[in-house]
Structure formats: structure tokens, C-alpha cells
Design an enzyme around this catalytic site. Structure first.
Site, PDB file in Angstrom:
ATOM      1  N   HIS A 108      43.635  46.673  51.280  1.00 21.63           N
ATOM      2  CA  HIS A 108      44.427  47.457  50.323  1.00 21.63           C
ATOM      3  C   HIS A 108      44.578  48.872  50.887  1.00 21.63           C
ATOM      4  O   HIS A 108      43.975  49.822  50.387  1.00 21.63           O
ATOM      5  CB  HIS A 108      43.707  47.462  48.974  1.00 21.63           C
ATOM      6  CG  HIS A 108      44.537  47.907  47.818  1.00 21.63           C
ATOM      7  ND1 HIS A 108      45.747  48.558  47.952  1.00 21.63           N
ATOM      8  CD2 HIS A 108      44.320  47.799  46.476  1.00 21.63           C
ATOM      9  CE1 HIS A 108      46.224  48.828  46.755  1.00 21.63           C
ATOM     10  NE2 HIS A 108      45.398  48.374  45.843  1.00 21.63           N
TER      11      HIS A 108
ATOM     12  N   LYS B  34      61.318  29.338  42.102  1.00 25.67           N
ATOM     13  CA  LYS B  34      62.205  28.229  42.486  1.00 25.67           C
ATOM     14  C   LYS B  34      61.776  27.624  43.824  1.00 25.67           C
ATOM     15  O   LYS B  34      62.427  26.733  44.353  1.00 25.67           O
ATOM     16  CB  LYS B  34      63.649  28.727  42.627  1.00 25.67           C
ATOM     17  CG  LYS B  34      64.248  29.312  41.365  1.00 25.67           C
ATOM     18  CD  LYS B  34      65.679  29.742  41.662  1.00 25.67           C
ATOM     19  CE  LYS B  34      66.282  30.488  40.495  1.00 25.67           C
ATOM     20  NZ  LYS B  34      67.544  31.161  40.877  1.00 25.67           N
TER      21      LYS B  34
ATOM     22  N   ARG C 121      52.689  43.280  47.012  1.00 30.12           N
ATOM     23  CA  ARG C 121      51.338  42.779  46.724  1.00 30.12           C
ATOM     24  C   ARG C 121      51.417  41.271  46.592  1.00 30.12           C
ATOM     25  O   ARG C 121      52.360  40.744  45.989  1.00 30.12           O
ATOM     26  CB  ARG C 121      50.825  43.384  45.426  1.00 30.12           C
ATOM     27  CG  ARG C 121      49.580  42.698  44.914  1.00 30.12           C
ATOM     28  CD  ARG C 121      48.971  43.410  43.749  1.00 30.12           C
ATOM     29  NE  ARG C 121      48.322  44.645  44.176  1.00 30.12           N
ATOM     30  CZ  ARG C 121      47.523  45.364  43.403  1.00 30.12           C
ATOM     31  NH1 ARG C 121      47.282  44.977  42.160  1.00 30.12           N
ATOM     32  NH2 ARG C 121      46.967  46.465  43.845  1.00 30.12           N
TER      33      ARG C 121
HETATM   34  C1  NCD Z   1      42.320  47.289  42.899  1.00 24.26           C
HETATM   35  C2  NCD Z   1      43.024  46.098  43.514  1.00 24.26           C
HETATM   36  O1  NCD Z   1      44.098  45.709  43.059  1.00 24.26           O
HETATM   37  O2  NCD Z   1      42.454  45.582  44.470  1.00 24.26           O
HETATM   38  N1  NCD Z   1      43.097  47.976  41.962  1.00 24.26           N
HETATM   39  C3  NCD Z   1      43.986  48.916  42.398  1.00 24.26           C
HETATM   40  O3  NCD Z   1      44.838  48.663  43.192  1.00 24.26           O
HETATM   41  N2  NCD Z   1      43.810  50.169  41.954  1.00 24.26           N
HETATM   42  C4  NCD Z   1      40.979  46.966  42.377  1.00 24.26           C
HETATM   43  C5  NCD Z   1      40.841  45.841  41.408  1.00 24.26           C
HETATM   44  O4  NCD Z   1      41.799  45.186  41.025  1.00 24.26           O
HETATM   45  O5  NCD Z   1      39.696  45.620  41.018  1.00 24.26           O
END
Ligand code: NCD
Length: 303
Positions: A129, A80, A101
Site C-alpha cells: 500500500h 460482466k 485498489r
Molecule cells: C488500510 C488498507 O486499506 O490497507 N486502510 C487505508 O488504506 N487507510 C488499512 C486497513 O484497511 O486496515
């Protein structure tokens, strides 16, 4: 610790402590089964995920806590037009900790500035990450019994692969680490990461030839080509099967090589390798759950 946005938010000692707690949980899970009673984790996934989201959720359930959240931004008020900051302020009213994420680099950092509860970066674009890196560090510690004196090959999409960026950053702290950066020309490691390696006085080699170096490696960290970060389908199709690890290539590798992959795998490791005792990538998934349990406890300040 308030937030985990970058792996550098954790000191070397804190990482050591997390690994220790994760190993304790692996040995005695029953001692942890009600540590998070009445606590809620929110998982806000603005980008697809199988392992990371479910790993966080399984971790919280195994600590006796609860989970809320969404796995698709189309089913949230983002569709939205709500800003990430507003979503975070809202979710902070319903939860004690948030794992998020987002496809945009830096979004979890921006969110953390407005949040009333701790934020964990569960992956931001092609950037970082940190919880995959904690998973990787626990895997290395359990499988190799050390975090120093290692030659680590990272292979595949080193440009967009955020897990690679965070892992290199983390490994710079340990002694006698050498990196072999294996990628096609177009997917080379970003300059800022290579600058950091140089500043730490660590050795690295850049190559596109996996076979030349496979025999030197203690760890081989394979990655998929990150389709969703390409601007052009043609380039993706040309590069996606550049490396396929198979038993023939592994003939030259050390007997105690540890083969890792953050998953999902596309084609870059032949399924025949799965039965090789050196394949650690499914064990790695399990380690991820334990280290996230340890992290949730730390961030909620629970002993
Ligand atoms: C990874 C990511 O999301 O960056 N996956 C994960 O979190 N295990 C790697 C990927 O997506 O290739």
C-alpha cells in the site's frame, strides 16, 4: 516515474522531494489550486475504501482537476466478466492517471503493463500500500522531525496488513531504525519481510507483549485485524480484540510517542486515547491528502 506499484519504485531522494512538496502544499495550498486544470484522475476501487479513495479524489479536486471512477466493482463491467487489463485499457482512454485498489495481490502490477497512463497502487490484497506509506512517512517527518533514529512498534495484524509491509520496506532505507513487531503468533510478519529486515542489517524483535516494549517506542503503529483476508470466522473472532490500546497501557509510554493507525479502527485503540496529544491518527489522514497531491503532480510531471 511511470507507475507506483511498490514503495521501492521511489528512490530515497524522490521520497524526500515528495515530502518537501507536500509540506509546501500544506503551507501554501493556494499556489497549487489550478495545477491540474483539465486533468482527470480515475479511481478504480475493486475493494472497499473510505480514506484512500476520498483522499485521492479530494487531492485531485484541490489541484483543480477532475475525478471519475467507481467504488464498487459490482457497478463496473468486472461483474460482466471483464478482465482488469481490459478495464484499464478502457479507462486510460478517459483519464490521465489511475489509482486502483484490488483484492488480488499483484493486480495493479498486471494492470500497469497494459496501461497507457500512470497507475498508482492504492492497495493490493495483503501485499502493498505505497501511498499509505507516503502518508506515514510524511506523518513521521512532521511529527518526529526525522525519519532516522527511531524505534518503531508495529502492532496487530502484521501478516495480512499491507500498510505494515510497505512501511517496513520504506523504513529499511533509513539509519538506526529498530522494529518491534508485536502480534499474536498467528498474525506474525511474513518471512520475506523479516528476511529483508535481516538483509538490511536492521534490528527487530518479535513479541506478542505490547506492554513489555511500549516504553521503548518512538512510534506505535496500530493496525486492525484484517477480517476480509481470513478464511475462517472463528479465528477472526478469537484474534480481533487481542490488542486494545488504552490510557492505562500508555502510562508506560514515552511522552513524545507518536501513535499512528492507517484506519479504519475497529477496537484496537480505545476512543479515550483520541484526546491524548500523542494520538496522531486523524492528523495522519490529513497528511495523506497532501502527500497524494504531491504524488499526482509528480506522476503527471507538473512542477
Ligand atoms: C488500510 C488498507 O486499506 O490497507 N486502510 C487505508 O488504506 N487507510 C488499512 C486497513 O484497511 O486496515
Amino acid at each position: 516515474m511511470k507507475n507506483l506499484i511498490d514503495i521501492k519504485d521511489l528512490t530515497e531522494q524522490e521520497i524526500e522531494d515528495l515530502i518537501k512538496v507536500a509540506k509546501n502544499i500544506m503551507k501554501n495550498p493556494e499556489n497549487y489550486s489550478d495545477k491540474c486544470n483539465h486533468k482527470k484522475l480515475a479511481t478504480l476501487f475493486f475493494e472497499p475504501s473510505t480514506r484512500t479513495r476520498l483522499s485521492f479524489e479530494a487531492a485531485m479536486y484541490e489541484l483543480g482537476g477532475h475525478v471519475i471512477g467507481f467504488s464498487d466493482s459490482n457497478s463496473s463491467s468486472t461483474s460482466k466478466g471483464e478482465s482488469v487489463s481490459d478495464t484499464i485499457r478502457t479507462v486510460g482512454c478517459y483519464s490521465d492517471i489511475i489509482a486502483m485498489r484490488h483484492p488480488k495481490e499483484g493486480a495493479p502490477f498486471v494492470a500497469s503493463r497494459k496501461s497507457t497512463v500512470p497507475i498508482i497502487n492504492a492497495g493490493d490484497g495483503g501485499h502493498n500500500h505505497p501511498t499509505q506509506t507516503l502518508t506515514d512517512l510524511l506523518t513521521i517527518s512532521c511529527e518526529k522531525k526525522r525519519l532516522n533514529n527511531l524505534t518503531i512498534g508495529l502492532c496487530g495484524d502484521l501478516k495480512f496488513g499491507r500498510t505494515v509491509h510497505s512501511l517496513i520496506t520504506a523504513m529499511l532505507r533509513y539509519d538506526n531504525i529498530k522494529f518491534i513487531l508485536i502480534s499474536p503468533e498467528e498474525l506474525k510478519t511474513p518471512e520475506y519481510i523479516k528476511d529483508n529486515i535481516k538483509k538490511s542489517n536492521k534490528e527487530f524483535i518479535e513479541t506478542n507483549d505490547i506492554e513489555e516494549y511500549i516504553g521503548d517506542l518512538d512510534i506505535l503503529y496500530m493496525t486492525r485485524v484484517q477480517k476480509e483476508r481470513f478464511f475462517n470466522e472463528e479465528d477472526y473472532l478469537r484474534l480481533k480484540d487481542y490488542y486494545i490500546l488504552d490510557e492505562e497501557k500508555l502510562e508506560k509510554a514515552k511522552k513524545d510517542l507518536c501513535i499512528m493507525h492507517p484506519l479504519p479502527r475497529v477496537n484496537e485503540i480505545s476512543t479515550k486515547v483520541d484526546d491524548d496529544p500523542r494520538a496522531c491518527y486523524f492528523k495522519q489522514v490529513l497528511y495523506g491528502k497532501y502527500v497524494r497531491m504531491a504524488l499526482i503532480l509528480k506522476m503527471l510531471d507538473i512542477d
